[in-house]
Each structure stands twice: as C-alpha cells, then as structure tokens.
Scaffold this motif. Structure first.
Motif, PDB file in Angstrom:
ATOM      1  N   GLU A 172      -1.056  34.401  12.172  1.00  0.00           N
ATOM      2  CA  GLU A 172      -1.300  35.845  11.980  1.00  0.00           C
ATOM      3  C   GLU A 172      -2.809  36.141  11.945  1.00  0.00           C
ATOM      4  N   LYS A 173      -3.491  35.622  12.939  1.00  0.00           N
ATOM      5  CA  LYS A 173      -4.945  35.799  13.094  1.00  0.00           C
ATOM      6  C   LYS A 173      -5.706  35.391  11.832  1.00  0.00           C
ATOM      7  N   GLY A 174      -5.198  34.363  11.179  1.00  0.00           N
ATOM      8  CA  GLY A 174      -5.870  33.841   9.997  1.00  0.00           C
ATOM      9  C   GLY A 174      -5.618  34.655   8.742  1.00  0.00           C
ATOM     10  N   LEU A 175      -4.908  35.787   8.881  1.00  0.00           N
ATOM     11  CA  LEU A 175      -4.701  36.667   7.727  1.00  0.00           C
ATOM     12  C   LEU A 175      -3.591  36.167   6.817  1.00  0.00           C
ATOM     13  N   ARG A 176      -2.708  35.340   7.400  1.00  0.00           N
ATOM     14  CA  ARG A 176      -1.540  34.949   6.617  1.00  0.00           C
ATOM     15  C   ARG A 176      -1.016  33.644   7.194  1.00  0.00           C
ATOM     16  N   SER A 177      -1.528  32.529   6.676  1.00  0.00           N
ATOM     17  CA  SER A 177      -1.101  31.238   7.193  1.00  0.00           C
ATOM     18  C   SER A 177       0.333  30.938   6.811  1.00  0.00           C
ATOM     19  N   GLY A 178       0.932  30.021   7.557  1.00  0.00           N
ATOM     20  CA  GLY A 178       2.335  29.656   7.326  1.00  0.00           C
ATOM     21  C   GLY A 178       3.112  29.928   8.599  1.00  0.00           C
ATOM     22  N   THR A 179       3.984  28.989   8.977  1.00  0.00           N
ATOM     23  CA  THR A 179       4.784  29.179  10.190  1.00  0.00           C
ATOM     24  C   THR A 179       5.582  30.473  10.074  1.00  0.00           C
ATOM     25  N   GLU A 180       5.539  31.259  11.103  1.00  0.00           N
ATOM     26  CA  GLU A 180       6.176  32.566  11.086  1.00  0.00           C
ATOM     27  C   GLU A 180       7.686  32.454  10.846  1.00  0.00           C
ATOM     28  N   ASN A 181       8.209  33.391  10.055  1.00  0.00           N
ATOM     29  CA  ASN A 181       9.657  33.512   9.852  1.00  0.00           C
ATOM     30  C   ASN A 181      10.207  34.250  11.074  1.00  0.00           C
ATOM     31  N   VAL A 182      10.408  33.486  12.161  1.00  0.00           N
ATOM     32  CA  VAL A 182      10.743  34.138  13.439  1.00  0.00           C
ATOM     33  C   VAL A 182      12.023  34.978  13.338  1.00  0.00           C
ATOM     34  N   PRO A 183      13.145  34.423  12.853  1.00  0.00           N
ATOM     35  CA  PRO A 183      14.347  35.277  12.768  1.00  0.00           C
ATOM     36  C   PRO A 183      14.118  36.501  11.885  1.00  0.00           C
ATOM     37  N   GLY A 184      13.435  36.299  10.768  1.00  0.00           N
ATOM     38  CA  GLY A 184      13.180  37.413   9.850  1.00  0.00           C
ATOM     39  C   GLY A 184      12.363  38.515  10.503  1.00  0.00           C
ATOM     40  N   ILE A 185      11.356  38.112  11.249  1.00  0.00           N
ATOM     41  CA  ILE A 185      10.485  39.080  11.928  1.00  0.00           C
ATOM     42  C   ILE A 185      11.278  39.867  12.973  1.00  0.00           C
ATOM     43  N   ILE A 186      12.133  39.146  13.714  1.00  0.00           N
ATOM     44  CA  ILE A 186      12.988  39.813  14.704  1.00  0.00           C
ATOM     45  C   ILE A 186      13.906  40.807  13.988  1.00  0.00           C
ATOM     46  N   GLY A 187      14.468  40.369  12.879  1.00  0.00           N
ATOM     47  CA  GLY A 187      15.388  41.214  12.105  1.00  0.00           C
ATOM     48  C   GLY A 187      14.688  42.438  11.549  1.00  0.00           C
ATOM     49  N   LEU A 188      13.457  42.260  11.082  1.00  0.00           N
ATOM     50  CA  LEU A 188      12.696  43.394  10.538  1.00  0.00           C
ATOM     51  C   LEU A 188      12.486  44.449  11.625  1.00  0.00           C
ATOM     52  N   ALA A 189      12.024  43.998  12.792  1.00  0.00           N
ATOM     53  CA  ALA A 189      11.719  44.947  13.873  1.00  0.00           C
ATOM     54  C   ALA A 189      12.984  45.685  14.330  1.00  0.00           C
ATOM     55  N   ARG A 190      14.096  44.916  14.465  1.00  0.00           N
ATOM     56  CA  ARG A 190      15.358  45.508  14.909  1.00  0.00           C
ATOM     57  C   ARG A 190      15.858  46.530  13.888  1.00  0.00           C
ATOM     58  N   ALA A 191      15.803  46.155  12.604  1.00  0.00           N
ATOM     59  CA  ALA A 191      16.285  47.048  11.545  1.00  0.00           C
ATOM     60  C   ALA A 191      15.455  48.325  11.491  1.00  0.00           C
ATOM     61  N   LEU A 192      14.156  48.197  11.676  1.00  0.00           N
ATOM     62  CA  LEU A 192      13.293  49.380  11.605  1.00  0.00           C
ATOM     63  C   LEU A 192      13.590  50.334  12.765  1.00  0.00           C
ATOM     64  N   ALA A 193      13.786  49.756  13.960  1.00  0.00           N
ATOM     65  CA  ALA A 193      14.107  50.600  15.113  1.00  0.00           C
ATOM     66  C   ALA A 193      15.447  51.307  14.883  1.00  0.00           C
ATOM     67  N   PRO A 238      24.447  44.774  10.962  1.00  0.00           N
ATOM     68  CA  PRO A 238      25.009  43.737  11.837  1.00  0.00           C
ATOM     69  C   PRO A 238      24.189  43.551  13.115  1.00  0.00           C
ATOM     70  N   GLU A 239      23.653  44.630  13.665  1.00  0.00           N
ATOM     71  CA  GLU A 239      22.833  44.527  14.887  1.00  0.00           C
ATOM     72  C   GLU A 239      21.577  43.699  14.624  1.00  0.00           C
ATOM     73  N   ALA A 240      21.005  43.845  13.438  1.00  0.00           N
ATOM     74  CA  ALA A 240      19.807  43.068  13.097  1.00  0.00           C
ATOM     75  C   ALA A 240      20.182  41.591  12.975  1.00  0.00           C
ATOM     76  N   VAL A 241      21.341  41.326  12.355  1.00  0.00           N
ATOM     77  CA  VAL A 241      21.801  39.935  12.215  1.00  0.00           C
ATOM     78  C   VAL A 241      22.006  39.324  13.604  1.00  0.00           C
ATOM     79  N   GLN A 242      22.665  40.074  14.497  1.00  0.00           N
ATOM     80  CA  GLN A 242      22.896  39.591  15.863  1.00  0.00           C
ATOM     81  C   GLN A 242      21.585  39.249  16.560  1.00  0.00           C
ATOM     82  N   ALA A 243      20.604  40.111  16.393  1.00  0.00           N
ATOM     83  CA  ALA A 243      19.307  39.893  17.055  1.00  0.00           C
ATOM     84  C   ALA A 243      18.617  38.645  16.505  1.00  0.00           C
ATOM     85  N   MET A 244      18.867  38.347  15.224  1.00  0.00           N
ATOM     86  CA  MET A 244      18.205  37.209  14.581  1.00  0.00           C
ATOM     87  C   MET A 244      18.835  35.871  14.968  1.00  0.00           C
TER      88      MET A 244
END
Ligand code: PLP
Length: 391
Positions: free
Chosen positions: A229-250, A14-20
């Motif tokens: 992503e410095k040319g390594l991975r084109s495509g608009t960033e999944n901003v909520p997903g990225i926030i959720g990943l970082a929060r969940a990992l912490a 739930p904390e990851a969802v809130q952060a996203m």
C-alpha cells in the motif's frame, strides 16, 4: 429474528461473498509477486481501489489505502497525520462524541506531548463549526470530526468544518465508518483530506477498511514491514476482503437514494410509534440531522442492558448504545456529552435499521418494546437515583 443492530455490524451481501470466493481458492496469489497468479490478485486489488475511489468521488485510485478495519484507518489517519506534521505544530482538534478508535488515538498522542482540544457538542450531539474556528491555534495541524455518530446517529457539518480547516492549512479527517453505505459520500463535496470507512458496516466482510487520503496527504505509517500500500500500510493485502469491500460498497450505493428514503420512513415509523405508545421515552440526538436508519432512545427508569435482554427474548437484536462500550464504567461518553441526566442515559437503547427490515418488523418491535419496558418498570422499585441491579 428481527435484526436491528446494523450500526454494530451487518450481514455480508451474498453478491459480495460470491465476488470474494475465487480469491480464497484458485486466485490466492500474493499481489506482491511478479508471476501471473500474483498479477491477477494485484489487478483485482487495483480494480477494487478504482471502484472505491469512484464510489466516494476521489480523483485518483491511488488516494485509497486498504486497511484491516475502520479502526486501523482511523489510527493511520490520526496518528499518522499528527506525527507527519509534528514539526509544524502539535495541537489537534476533535470532538467529545467520537468513536473510541478516534478518541484513543488522541489520548495516546496527548501522552506523547500533543495538545488536544475535545470540542463540546449541542444537546443534539452537533459540533458547532464556530467552536472549531475558535479552537484553532497557530500550532493546529489536524482536525478530526466524525461524519455520523454510531450511538445517536447525529450528522456533523463536515463540509463547513473542512472549509475552516482548509482556510488555515489544517488537515481534516472524518470517520465516515457509520456514514458509508447509509449516506452518499463525496470527498470533493465534503472537502476532507482523509476519510475512513469499514466494509462490515455496509454489508461487506469484517476485518477490512479503507482510508481515503487526498493526494499530497502523507501520514507517517504506523504498521511497518514489506511496504505494501505504497508503504502506508505494510502486510500482505487481504485480497478477498478488499474485493468484498469494493463489491459491497458498489451494491449499497445502487439505487442509494431510494433505499435511504425507505429506511428514513421506517425509522420515523419506529420513532413515532415508540413516542406515541411508550411514556417517559426521549429520542437521543437530532430529530432531523440523523442517519437514515438510526433510532436511538433514552428510556426513563430502566437499564438499557436489561431492555436489550428482554428484546432478545422476543427475537429482536438491539443494543444499549455502542457495541464496543459494553461494560464501560461511567456510561456512554456520547450521552454524557449531550448533558443528559444519568436517570436517562442509563436507559439508553439503540435500534439501527438496515435495508432488509420491513414495516411489519417495525410494528412488532414497537409492541415488543412497549411490553418489555412495562415489564421492567413494574419490577424496578420506583425511587429516585440508582435503579436496583438484578441479583
Ligand atoms: C464501527 C466503527 C468504527 C470501527 O470500525 P471497525 O472496522 O469495527 O474497526 C469506527 N468508527 C465508527 C464511527 C464506527 O461505527
């Protein structure tokens, strides 16, 4: 419901969802633009990058590339590194028990003219570092061995393999998708050049992963476009997903040691309960070098899938091997690599525990399993070879 399939996926914290949430609505900007709204999104993505770097002890935030899955992180690492170094050599090394997100990359590279060595494993599913050393040729540019197996939970001696790789100037990738969240991950201790993780395996959202690439490791990109992503991975960033990943990992790493110790105790309760109460069952994989929450079995005389259905009827979510292998002909490549007889691999059962499981649930599961196995064995004719399929 008792959920025992955390190796397939986990519920989002739930904390990851809130952060996203804010990044779906008011903070929806595209990180690539230059106005305020976008800068906020960019700042959040870079904050997440720093958090992920810190969580795995990377030296620089820039060593983290966000992807759309663990599979994509594996693809970028393996195909990208192999291609970027193809002038130096075209021999690659991996193991026979990797996830298909890894194996299928190597199969494709073979079709493109690369040579691949698929290392055998022990009866417990371990790669011997000596076999890695023996497989190396002057042409070898990349070794990829998973940190923890997704079907049997066996841990690999990654630091030892990475040391061998380093001595020969070979890049080392590890698929840590199953390990992240369940184990402490330190890329300096491991000594790897590339490491893949995926949020939905550690109580984050589905559809977002990350690849650690040690400074100086420059894979050829496989997704082309706007150069994110410095040319390594084109495509608009999944901003909520990225926030959720970082929060969940912490979150998953908070009191990590204590949580993992509890998980290991539950796993042992389950394994010992099953072995004590149910005849003709073996544990697949290593008894000691194993993911804290992973209990995997081979049950003689029945089909794993029938058992999963019986458990579902009793409110328990389990799996007959890896979720992605459903319908695979010839059975699991992992169990085959262990050299187990078909009479056993047919009855494969994976119970992967998570931090919310309780001792009470484990007791219920052991009883349900005993009951289900007895039922299935009573309806299947006792003869050698193929067990009769249900009409
Ligand atoms: C789940 C898994 C993957 C794939 O990750 P996705 O994010 O689902 O694409 C890769 N490797 C291992 C070991 C896994 O368990």
């Amino acid at each position: 419901m008792i959920y025992l399939d955390h190796a397939a996926t986990t519920a989002c914290a739930p904390e990851a969802v809130q952060a996203m949430l804010p990044y779906f609505t008011e903070l929806f900007g595209n990180p690539s633009n230059i106005y305020g709204l976008s800068l906020k999104a960019r700042k959040a993505v870079n904050q997440a990058r720093s958090e992920v770097a810190k969580a795995i002890n990377a030296k620089l935030a820039a060593e983290i590339t966000f992807t759309a899955s663990g599979s994509e992180a594996d693809n970028l690492a393996i195909i990208g590194i192999a291609k970027s170094r193809s002038e130096i050599g075209r021999h690659l090394i991996t193991s026979r028990v990797e996830h298909h997100a890894v194996l299928n990359c190597f199969h494709m590279l073979e079709r493109e003219g690369f040579k691949v060595t698929y290392l055998p494993v022990s009866k417990e599913g371990r790669v011997d570092p000596d076999s890695v050393a023996q497989a190396i040729t002057k042409e070898t540019t990349l070794i990829s061995v998973m940190m923890a197996n997704n079907e049997i939970g066996t841990l690999q001696p990654i630091a030892a393999i990475a040391e061998i790789a380093k001595k020969h100037g070979i890049y080392m990738h590890t698929d840590a998708v199953q390990a992240a969240g369940a184990m402490h991950i330190d890329v300096q201790e491991l000594g790897v050049d590339a490491l893949s993780i995926s949020a939905h395996k550690f109580y984050g959202p589905k559809g977002v992963g990350a690849l650690y690439l040690r400074q100086g490791c420059h894979p050829t990109p496989i997704i082309l476009g706007g150069g994110q992503e410095k040319g390594l991975r084109s495509g608009t960033e999944n901003v909520p997903g990225i926030i959720g990943l970082a929060r969940a990992l912490a979150l998953v790493n908070e009191n990590g040691e204590a949580k993992r110790r509890c998980l290991t105790e539950l796993r042992e309760q389950l394994i010992e309960g099953v072995l004590a109460r149910i005849p003709d069952v073996i544990v697949t994989g290593s008894r000691t070098e194993r993911l804290p929450g992973m209990a995997s079995f081979a049950v003689k005389g029945i089909e794993g899938e029938s058992l999963v259905i019986q458990l579902d009827r009793r409110g328990i979510c389990a799996s007959a091997g890896a979720a992605c292998n459903t319908g695979q002909s010839g059975g699991s490549h992992v169990l085959n690599a262990l050299g187990l007889p078909v009479s056993l691999t047919r009855g494969s059962l994976r119970l992967s525990l998570g931090y919310e499981n309780t001792a009470e649930e484990i007791e219920q599961t052991i009883s349900a399993l005993a009951e289900a196995i007895e039922l299935l064995r009573s309806v299947i004719p006792r003869r050698h070879g193929a067990g009769r399929k249900k009409a």
